[in-house]
Write a protein that holds these residues in place. Structure first.
Motif, PDB file in Angstrom:
ATOM      1  N   PRO A 192      48.480 100.135  52.359  1.00 48.22           N
ATOM      2  CA  PRO A 192      48.730 101.025  52.760  1.00 48.22           C
ATOM      3  C   PRO A 192      47.548 101.312  53.849  1.00 48.22           C
ATOM      4  O   PRO A 192      46.350 101.408  53.249  1.00 48.22           O
ATOM      5  N   LEU A 193      47.548 101.182  54.729  1.00 41.21           N
ATOM      6  CA  LEU A 193      46.097 101.265  55.916  1.00 41.21           C
ATOM      7  C   LEU A 193      45.739 102.639  55.616  1.00 41.21           C
ATOM      8  O   LEU A 193      46.115 104.200  55.109  1.00 41.21           O
ATOM      9  N   THR A 194      43.871 102.744  55.247  1.00 40.66           N
ATOM     10  CA  THR A 194      43.709 104.044  55.004  1.00 40.66           C
ATOM     11  C   THR A 194      42.731 104.532  55.921  1.00 40.66           C
ATOM     12  O   THR A 194      42.263 103.831  57.033  1.00 40.66           O
ATOM     13  N   PHE A 195      41.786 105.456  55.547  1.00 34.67           N
ATOM     14  CA  PHE A 195      40.827 106.467  56.860  1.00 34.67           C
ATOM     15  C   PHE A 195      40.151 104.958  56.943  1.00 34.67           C
ATOM     16  O   PHE A 195      39.614 104.558  58.405  1.00 34.67           O
ATOM     17  N   GLY A 196      39.147 104.482  56.456  1.00 38.71           N
ATOM     18  CA  GLY A 196      38.466 103.490  55.966  1.00 38.71           C
ATOM     19  C   GLY A 196      38.838 102.391  57.070  1.00 38.71           C
ATOM     20  O   GLY A 196      38.057 101.414  57.896  1.00 38.71           O
ATOM     21  N   ASP A 197      40.667 101.631  57.103  1.00 44.45           N
ATOM     22  CA  ASP A 197      40.486 100.579  57.882  1.00 44.45           C
ATOM     23  C   ASP A 197      39.949 101.502  59.608  1.00 44.45           C
ATOM     24  O   ASP A 197      40.182 100.681  60.388  1.00 44.45           O
ATOM     25  N   GLN A 198      40.879 102.835  59.848  1.00 43.32           N
ATOM     26  CA  GLN A 198      40.795 103.389  60.447  1.00 43.32           C
ATOM     27  C   GLN A 198      38.881 103.416  61.826  1.00 43.32           C
ATOM     28  O   GLN A 198      39.070 103.139  62.399  1.00 43.32           O
ATOM     29  N   ALA A 199      38.492 103.897  60.642  1.00 43.65           N
ATOM     30  CA  ALA A 199      37.564 104.524  61.124  1.00 43.65           C
ATOM     31  C   ALA A 199      36.684 102.392  61.153  1.00 43.65           C
ATOM     32  O   ALA A 199      35.797 102.436  62.063  1.00 43.65           O
ATOM     33  N   SER A 200      37.179 101.290  60.250  1.00 44.80           N
ATOM     34  CA  SER A 200      36.434 100.197  60.382  1.00 44.80           C
ATOM     35  C   SER A 200      36.607  99.914  62.292  1.00 44.80           C
ATOM     36  O   SER A 200      35.885  99.032  62.747  1.00 44.80           O
ATOM     37  N   VAL A 201      38.138 100.187  62.647  1.00 39.48           N
ATOM     38  CA  VAL A 201      38.201  99.882  64.684  1.00 39.48           C
ATOM     39  C   VAL A 201      37.301 100.291  65.344  1.00 39.48           C
ATOM     40  O   VAL A 201      36.724 100.591  66.177  1.00 39.48           O
ATOM     41  N   LEU A 202      37.041 101.553  64.697  1.00 33.64           N
ATOM     42  CA  LEU A 202      36.436 102.797  65.313  1.00 33.64           C
ATOM     43  C   LEU A 202      34.187 101.794  65.077  1.00 33.64           C
ATOM     44  O   LEU A 202      34.221 102.022  67.068  1.00 33.64           O
ATOM     45  N   ARG A 203      34.151 101.464  64.555  1.00 35.80           N
ATOM     46  CA  ARG A 203      32.655 101.013  65.004  1.00 35.80           C
ATOM     47  C   ARG A 203      33.026 100.368  64.712  1.00 35.80           C
ATOM     48  O   ARG A 203      31.892  99.498  65.962  1.00 35.80           O
ATOM     49  N   LYS A 204      33.494  99.160  65.152  1.00 36.83           N
ATOM     50  CA  LYS A 204      33.622  97.534  66.161  1.00 36.83           C
ATOM     51  C   LYS A 204      33.663  97.922  67.267  1.00 36.83           C
ATOM     52  O   LYS A 204      33.170  96.846  67.821  1.00 36.83           O
ATOM     53  N   ASN A 205      34.683  99.225  67.695  1.00 36.02           N
ATOM     54  CA  ASN A 205      34.725  98.873  68.909  1.00 36.02           C
ATOM     55  C   ASN A 205      33.176  99.973  69.294  1.00 36.02           C
ATOM     56  O   ASN A 205      32.574  99.488  70.672  1.00 36.02           O
ATOM     57  N   ILE A 206      32.595 100.371  69.075  1.00 29.82           N
ATOM     58  CA  ILE A 206      31.376 100.981  69.663  1.00 29.82           C
ATOM     59  C   ILE A 206      29.620 100.333  69.599  1.00 29.82           C
ATOM     60  O   ILE A 206      29.814  99.720  70.621  1.00 29.82           O
ATOM     61  N   GLU A 207      30.057  99.315  68.113  1.00 25.20           N
ATOM     62  CA  GLU A 207      29.132  97.843  68.422  1.00 25.20           C
ATOM     63  C   GLU A 207      29.896  96.856  69.459  1.00 25.20           C
ATOM     64  O   GLU A 207      28.473  96.288  69.793  1.00 25.20           O
ATOM     65  N   GLN A 208      30.581  96.706  69.685  1.00 26.33           N
ATOM     66  CA  GLN A 208      31.240  95.753  70.456  1.00 26.33           C
ATOM     67  C   GLN A 208      30.864  96.213  72.271  1.00 26.33           C
ATOM     68  O   GLN A 208      30.322  95.561  73.058  1.00 26.33           O
ATOM     69  N   VAL A 209      31.525  97.532  72.565  1.00 22.69           N
ATOM     70  CA  VAL A 209      31.045  97.761  73.557  1.00 22.69           C
ATOM     71  C   VAL A 209      28.979  98.592  74.259  1.00 22.69           C
ATOM     72  O   VAL A 209      29.071  98.291  74.723  1.00 22.69           O
ATOM     73  N   TYR A 210      28.607  99.540  72.781  1.00 18.86           N
ATOM     74  CA  TYR A 210      27.855  99.943  73.138  1.00 18.86           C
ATOM     75  C   TYR A 210      26.224  98.707  73.033  1.00 18.86           C
ATOM     76  O   TYR A 210      25.480  99.079  72.740  1.00 18.86           O
ATOM     77  N   GLY A 211      26.577  98.145  71.360  1.00 16.71           N
ATOM     78  CA  GLY A 211      25.721  97.138  71.454  1.00 16.71           C
ATOM     79  C   GLY A 211      25.251  95.899  70.821  1.00 16.71           C
ATOM     80  O   GLY A 211      24.904  95.143  71.223  1.00 16.71           O
ATOM     81  N   GLY A 212      26.783  95.053  72.001  1.00 16.88           N
ATOM     82  CA  GLY A 212      27.030  94.158  73.066  1.00 16.88           C
ATOM     83  C   GLY A 212      27.496  92.521  71.580  1.00 16.88           C
ATOM     84  O   GLY A 212      26.927  91.601  71.916  1.00 16.88           O
ATOM     85  N   GLU A 213      27.794  93.236  70.336  1.00 13.80           N
ATOM     86  CA  GLU A 213      28.155  92.219  69.426  1.00 13.80           C
ATOM     87  C   GLU A 213      29.684  91.946  70.107  1.00 13.80           C
ATOM     88  O   GLU A 213      30.572  92.046  70.624  1.00 13.80           O
ATOM     89  N   PRO A 214      29.547  90.508  69.345  1.00 10.53           N
ATOM     90  CA  PRO A 214      31.252  90.137  69.989  1.00 10.53           C
ATOM     91  C   PRO A 214      32.224  90.756  68.714  1.00 10.53           C
ATOM     92  O   PRO A 214      32.250  91.086  68.594  1.00 10.53           O
ATOM     93  N   SER A 215      33.013  90.678  69.653  1.00 10.59           N
ATOM     94  CA  SER A 215      34.932  90.893  69.034  1.00 10.59           C
ATOM     95  C   SER A 215      35.547  91.040  67.735  1.00 10.59           C
ATOM     96  O   SER A 215      35.365  89.630  67.130  1.00 10.59           O
ATOM     97  N   TYR A 216      35.038  92.381  67.087  1.00 11.68           N
ATOM     98  CA  TYR A 216      35.847  91.683  65.911  1.00 11.68           C
ATOM     99  C   TYR A 216      36.725  90.740  65.581  1.00 11.68           C
ATOM    100  O   TYR A 216      37.099  90.002  64.659  1.00 11.68           O
ATOM    101  N   ASP A 217      37.879  91.247  66.382  1.00 15.43           N
ATOM    102  CA  ASP A 217      39.704  90.557  66.330  1.00 15.43           C
ATOM    103  C   ASP A 217      39.387  88.899  67.391  1.00 15.43           C
ATOM    104  O   ASP A 217      40.688  88.445  67.951  1.00 15.43           O
ATOM    105  N   GLY A 218      38.784  88.953  67.766  1.00 14.25           N
ATOM    106  CA  GLY A 218      38.237  87.857  69.163  1.00 14.25           C
ATOM    107  C   GLY A 218      39.195  87.788  70.487  1.00 14.25           C
ATOM    108  O   GLY A 218      38.451  86.875  71.024  1.00 14.25           O
ATOM    109  N   ALA A 219      39.011  89.402  70.725  1.00 16.07           N
ATOM    110  CA  ALA A 219      39.063  89.414  71.632  1.00 16.07           C
ATOM    111  C   ALA A 219      38.549  89.880  73.162  1.00 16.07           C
ATOM    112  O   ALA A 219      37.700  90.370  72.841  1.00 16.07           O
ATOM    113  N   PRO A 220      38.540  89.113  74.337  1.00 16.42           N
ATOM    114  CA  PRO A 220      37.173  89.875  75.058  1.00 16.42           C
ATOM    115  C   PRO A 220      37.937  91.197  75.684  1.00 16.42           C
ATOM    116  O   PRO A 220      39.043  91.155  75.389  1.00 16.42           O
ATOM    117  N   LEU A 221      36.973  91.913  75.496  1.00 19.29           N
ATOM    118  CA  LEU A 221      36.319  93.587  75.675  1.00 19.29           C
ATOM    119  C   LEU A 221      36.809  93.145  77.871  1.00 19.29           C
ATOM    120  O   LEU A 221      36.220  93.091  78.731  1.00 19.29           O
TER     121      LEU A 221
END
Length: 160
Positions: A53-82
């Motif tokens: 089952p999903l945990t708080f860490g799973d949801q927080a990880s999504v937020l982290r990757k979104n922040i890093e992709q949008v503001y840090g220029g990191e590649p998409s974690y899930d492969g989808a372009p932004l």
């Protein structure tokens, strides 16, 4: 999505600006970088094992990757372009026209991501991919914690 009148480093990179893939969230700020890494090393922020089952860490990880992709220029974690645009676009006119514009900004990818703060949404515009997700391989896709919470009220339909 970008806030009205602001351009993110990731958006600048897509437009050929100075930002690039792998850009740091905290350039010239070692304390910010250290605190960011320390936050994500906390046990509560760790992702759960696959198939559990999903945990708080799973949801927080999504937020982290979104922040890093949008503001840090990191590649998409899930492969989808932004997809980029302005939040106000989603409230003006019809949803279809807004999604069509975001589709264009994501270089007409058949799958792209919209980010709204801590939530991200994968938009699928290819019928074959939609069929795979909804019918052929539905057991491998999860609607998230909100769907689990609302299931007694909303049921198990497409909308959580």
């Amino acid at each position: 999505l970008e806030a009205r009148g602001r351009s993110t480093p990731a958006a600048a990179a897509r437009r050929g600006g100075a930002a690039g893939v792998g850009m740091e969230l905290f350039p010239n700020n070692p304390i910010g970088k250290m605190l960011w890494e320390r936050l994500w090393s906390l046990s509560v922020m760790q992702k759960g094992a696959p198939g559990t089952p999903l945990t708080f860490g799973d949801q927080a990880s999504v937020l982290r990757k979104n922040i890093e992709q949008v503001y840090g220029g990191e590649p998409s974690y899930d492969g989808a372009p932004l997809a980029t645009g302005e939040v106000v676009d989603m409230t003006e006119g019809t949803m279809f026209l807004s999604l069509q514009e975001y589709y264009k900004s994501a270089e007409q990818a058949s799958v792209y991501k919209l980010c709204f703060g801590p939530k991200s949404f994968i938009v699928v515009s290819d019928p074959a991919i939609a069929r795979h997700i909804l019918r052929t391989n539905a057991a491998n896709y999860d609607k998230g914690v909100l769907a689990e919470i609302l299931e007694p009220i909303m049921g198990k339909g497409l909308i959580p």
